[in-house]
Scaffold this motif. Structure first.
Motif, PDB file in Angstrom:
ATOM      1  N   ILE A 113      11.719 -11.861  -8.275  1.00 37.50           N
ATOM      2  CA  ILE A 113      10.727 -11.169  -8.408  1.00 37.50           C
ATOM      3  C   ILE A 113       9.801 -11.281  -7.097  1.00 37.50           C
ATOM      4  O   ILE A 113       9.686 -12.630  -6.416  1.00 37.50           O
ATOM      5  CB  ILE A 113       9.786 -11.982  -9.816  1.00 37.50           C
ATOM      6  N   ILE A 114       9.102 -10.196  -6.820  1.00 41.52           N
ATOM      7  CA  ILE A 114       8.331 -10.491  -5.610  1.00 41.52           C
ATOM      8  C   ILE A 114       7.208  -9.347  -5.901  1.00 41.52           C
ATOM      9  O   ILE A 114       7.129  -8.803  -7.111  1.00 41.52           O
ATOM     10  CB  ILE A 114       9.125  -9.550  -4.389  1.00 41.52           C
ATOM     11  N   LYS A 115       6.340  -9.371  -5.241  1.00 38.55           N
ATOM     12  CA  LYS A 115       4.964  -8.544  -5.407  1.00 38.55           C
ATOM     13  C   LYS A 115       4.951  -7.513  -4.238  1.00 38.55           C
ATOM     14  O   LYS A 115       4.970  -7.722  -3.191  1.00 38.55           O
ATOM     15  CB  LYS A 115       3.648  -9.564  -5.467  1.00 38.55           C
ATOM     16  N   VAL A 116       4.708  -6.314  -4.631  1.00 36.49           N
ATOM     17  CA  VAL A 116       4.716  -5.093  -3.928  1.00 36.49           C
ATOM     18  C   VAL A 116       3.136  -4.625  -4.173  1.00 36.49           C
ATOM     19  O   VAL A 116       2.930  -3.998  -5.144  1.00 36.49           O
ATOM     20  CB  VAL A 116       5.722  -4.085  -4.122  1.00 36.49           C
ATOM     21  N   ASN A 117       2.274  -4.528  -3.204  1.00 40.36           N
ATOM     22  CA  ASN A 117       1.045  -4.074  -3.333  1.00 40.36           C
ATOM     23  C   ASN A 117       0.460  -4.898  -4.405  1.00 40.36           C
ATOM     24  O   ASN A 117      -0.098  -4.170  -5.488  1.00 40.36           O
ATOM     25  CB  ASN A 117       0.907  -2.653  -3.369  1.00 40.36           C
ATOM     26  N   ASP A 174      10.081   8.520   5.626  1.00 34.46           N
ATOM     27  CA  ASP A 174      10.743   7.844   7.206  1.00 34.46           C
ATOM     28  C   ASP A 174       9.567   7.670   8.234  1.00 34.46           C
ATOM     29  O   ASP A 174       9.962   6.858   9.002  1.00 34.46           O
ATOM     30  CB  ASP A 174      11.641   8.947   7.572  1.00 34.46           C
ATOM     31  N   LYS A 175       8.432   8.311   7.778  1.00 35.83           N
ATOM     32  CA  LYS A 175       7.513   8.045   8.922  1.00 35.83           C
ATOM     33  C   LYS A 175       6.141   7.850   8.199  1.00 35.83           C
ATOM     34  O   LYS A 175       6.007   8.157   6.995  1.00 35.83           O
ATOM     35  CB  LYS A 175       7.272   9.201   9.902  1.00 35.83           C
ATOM     36  N   GLY A 176       5.235   7.309   8.734  1.00 37.31           N
ATOM     37  CA  GLY A 176       3.712   7.202   8.364  1.00 37.31           C
ATOM     38  C   GLY A 176       3.647   5.762   7.367  1.00 37.31           C
ATOM     39  O   GLY A 176       2.860   5.687   6.588  1.00 37.31           O
ATOM     40  N   VAL A 177       4.397   4.680   7.376  1.00 37.41           N
ATOM     41  CA  VAL A 177       4.474   3.528   6.509  1.00 37.41           C
ATOM     42  C   VAL A 177       4.574   2.455   7.645  1.00 37.41           C
ATOM     43  O   VAL A 177       5.548   2.273   8.419  1.00 37.41           O
ATOM     44  CB  VAL A 177       5.722   3.767   5.507  1.00 37.41           C
ATOM     45  N   ALA A 178       3.602   1.546   7.178  1.00 43.39           N
ATOM     46  CA  ALA A 178       3.992   0.185   7.653  1.00 43.39           C
ATOM     47  C   ALA A 178       4.059  -0.913   6.585  1.00 43.39           C
ATOM     48  O   ALA A 178       3.593  -0.508   5.561  1.00 43.39           O
ATOM     49  CB  ALA A 178       2.862  -0.143   8.602  1.00 43.39           C
ATOM     50  N   VAL A 179       4.817  -1.864   6.854  1.00 46.11           N
ATOM     51  CA  VAL A 179       4.943  -3.009   5.720  1.00 46.11           C
ATOM     52  C   VAL A 179       4.933  -4.261   6.463  1.00 46.11           C
ATOM     53  O   VAL A 179       5.436  -4.557   7.580  1.00 46.11           O
ATOM     54  CB  VAL A 179       6.494  -2.863   5.444  1.00 46.11           C
ATOM     55  N   ALA A 180       4.161  -4.719   5.685  1.00 46.35           N
ATOM     56  CA  ALA A 180       4.123  -6.489   5.801  1.00 46.35           C
ATOM     57  C   ALA A 180       4.611  -7.241   4.842  1.00 46.35           C
ATOM     58  O   ALA A 180       4.468  -6.950   3.800  1.00 46.35           O
ATOM     59  CB  ALA A 180       2.480  -6.876   6.056  1.00 46.35           C
ATOM     60  N   VAL A 181       5.392  -8.267   5.081  1.00 48.52           N
ATOM     61  CA  VAL A 181       5.602  -9.590   4.267  1.00 48.52           C
ATOM     62  C   VAL A 181       5.296 -10.813   4.608  1.00 48.52           C
ATOM     63  O   VAL A 181       5.107 -11.126   5.841  1.00 48.52           O
ATOM     64  CB  VAL A 181       7.432  -9.666   4.549  1.00 48.52           C
ATOM     65  N   ILE A 196       6.262  -6.198   9.641  1.00 49.14           N
ATOM     66  CA  ILE A 196       7.575  -6.121  10.000  1.00 49.14           C
ATOM     67  C   ILE A 196       7.944  -4.502  10.574  1.00 49.14           C
ATOM     68  O   ILE A 196       7.879  -3.589   9.962  1.00 49.14           O
ATOM     69  CB  ILE A 196       8.579  -6.282   8.720  1.00 49.14           C
ATOM     70  N   PRO A 197       8.270  -4.781  12.065  1.00 53.16           N
ATOM     71  CA  PRO A 197       8.681  -3.285  12.499  1.00 53.16           C
ATOM     72  C   PRO A 197      10.024  -2.407  11.666  1.00 53.16           C
ATOM     73  O   PRO A 197      10.797  -3.376  11.182  1.00 53.16           O
ATOM     74  CB  PRO A 197       9.172  -3.654  13.755  1.00 53.16           C
ATOM     75  N   ARG A 198      10.072  -1.493  11.898  1.00 56.99           N
ATOM     76  CA  ARG A 198      11.069  -0.698  10.774  1.00 56.99           C
ATOM     77  C   ARG A 198      12.261  -0.920  11.559  1.00 56.99           C
ATOM     78  O   ARG A 198      13.302  -0.997  10.616  1.00 56.99           O
ATOM     79  CB  ARG A 198      10.915   0.904  11.028  1.00 56.99           C
ATOM     80  N   THR A 199      12.579  -1.094  12.860  1.00 53.71           N
ATOM     81  CA  THR A 199      13.788  -1.467  13.278  1.00 53.71           C
ATOM     82  C   THR A 199      14.504  -3.131  12.631  1.00 53.71           C
ATOM     83  O   THR A 199      15.686  -3.135  12.910  1.00 53.71           O
ATOM     84  CB  THR A 199      13.696  -1.900  14.769  1.00 53.71           C
ATOM     85  N   LYS A 200      13.387  -3.789  11.948  1.00 48.62           N
ATOM     86  CA  LYS A 200      13.756  -5.023  11.380  1.00 48.62           C
ATOM     87  C   LYS A 200      14.140  -5.036   9.928  1.00 48.62           C
ATOM     88  O   LYS A 200      14.312  -5.889   9.211  1.00 48.62           O
ATOM     89  CB  LYS A 200      12.977  -6.111  11.862  1.00 48.62           C
ATOM     90  N   TRP A 201      13.847  -4.023   9.298  1.00 52.61           N
ATOM     91  CA  TRP A 201      13.908  -3.775   7.929  1.00 52.61           C
ATOM     92  C   TRP A 201      15.222  -4.238   7.078  1.00 52.61           C
ATOM     93  O   TRP A 201      15.318  -5.016   6.406  1.00 52.61           O
ATOM     94  CB  TRP A 201      13.471  -2.324   7.269  1.00 52.61           C
ATOM     95  N   VAL A 204       3.185  -5.924   1.586  1.00 46.89           N
ATOM     96  CA  VAL A 204       2.077  -4.813   1.247  1.00 46.89           C
ATOM     97  C   VAL A 204       2.822  -3.722   1.994  1.00 46.89           C
ATOM     98  O   VAL A 204       3.329  -3.826   3.405  1.00 46.89           O
ATOM     99  CB  VAL A 204       0.885  -5.474   2.160  1.00 46.89           C
ATOM    100  N   VAL A 205       2.519  -2.443   1.314  1.00 43.77           N
ATOM    101  CA  VAL A 205       3.233  -1.090   2.104  1.00 43.77           C
ATOM    102  C   VAL A 205       1.724  -0.550   2.173  1.00 43.77           C
ATOM    103  O   VAL A 205       0.761  -0.119   1.431  1.00 43.77           O
ATOM    104  CB  VAL A 205       3.959  -0.346   1.046  1.00 43.77           C
ATOM    105  N   ILE A 206       1.617   0.066   3.500  1.00 48.70           N
ATOM    106  CA  ILE A 206       0.513   0.848   3.702  1.00 48.70           C
ATOM    107  C   ILE A 206       0.892   2.286   4.359  1.00 48.70           C
ATOM    108  O   ILE A 206       1.834   2.208   5.209  1.00 48.70           O
ATOM    109  CB  ILE A 206      -0.429   0.247   5.159  1.00 48.70           C
ATOM    110  N   LYS A 207       0.420   3.212   3.672  1.00 48.32           N
ATOM    111  CA  LYS A 207       0.789   4.631   4.102  1.00 48.32           C
ATOM    112  C   LYS A 207      -0.348   5.274   4.900  1.00 48.32           C
ATOM    113  O   LYS A 207      -1.297   5.075   4.498  1.00 48.32           O
ATOM    114  CB  LYS A 207       1.052   5.335   2.791  1.00 48.32           C
ATOM    115  N   ALA A 208       0.074   5.935   6.052  1.00 51.78           N
ATOM    116  CA  ALA A 208      -0.869   6.643   6.725  1.00 51.78           C
ATOM    117  C   ALA A 208      -1.499   7.737   6.042  1.00 51.78           C
ATOM    118  O   ALA A 208      -0.936   8.400   5.317  1.00 51.78           O
ATOM    119  CB  ALA A 208      -0.333   7.129   8.018  1.00 51.78           C
ATOM    120  N   ALA A 209      -2.831   8.042   6.087  1.00 53.82           N
ATOM    121  CA  ALA A 209      -3.272   9.193   5.434  1.00 53.82           C
ATOM    122  C   ALA A 209      -3.968  10.083   6.483  1.00 53.82           C
ATOM    123  O   ALA A 209      -4.516   9.550   7.439  1.00 53.82           O
ATOM    124  CB  ALA A 209      -4.273   8.592   4.501  1.00 53.82           C
ATOM    125  N   CYS A 210      -3.947  11.384   6.401  1.00 54.34           N
ATOM    126  CA  CYS A 210      -4.627  12.414   7.284  1.00 54.34           C
ATOM    127  C   CYS A 210      -6.053  12.618   6.744  1.00 54.34           C
ATOM    128  O   CYS A 210      -6.267  12.693   5.481  1.00 54.34           O
ATOM    129  CB  CYS A 210      -3.692  13.665   7.485  1.00 54.34           C
TER     130      CYS A 210
END
Length: 66
Positions: A2-6, A29-36, A41-46, A58-64
């Motif tokens: 079990i983990i917690k996402v947002n 594929d773009k516009g998303v940042a993730v913290a654990v 955590i950079p996408r290259t390390k996912w 925590v998942v953060i989605k960019a908004a225009c």
């Protein structure tokens, strides 16, 4: 495990990577940042970031707009 996402509990298989979580959540594929556990955590390390029981994701989605 079990983990917690947002702040919502989610069940994943053990040894799941952050990349697998992204695919499960159908993240774009773009516009998303993730913290654990408050660490970005950079996408290259996912694919090499293995999630652990009780991790806080925590998942953060960019908004225009303005």
């Amino acid at each position: 495990m079990i983990i917690k996402v947002n702040n919502k509990e989610m069940e994943l298989s053990s040894q799941a990577s952050l990349q697998q979580l992204a695919e499960t959540l159908q993240m774009p594929d773009k516009g998303v940042a993730v913290a654990v556990n408050n660490q970005m955590i950079p996408r290259t390390k996912w694919s090499e970031t293995i999630l652990q029981e009780n991790d806080q994701v925590v998942v953060i989605k960019a908004a225009c707009g303005g």
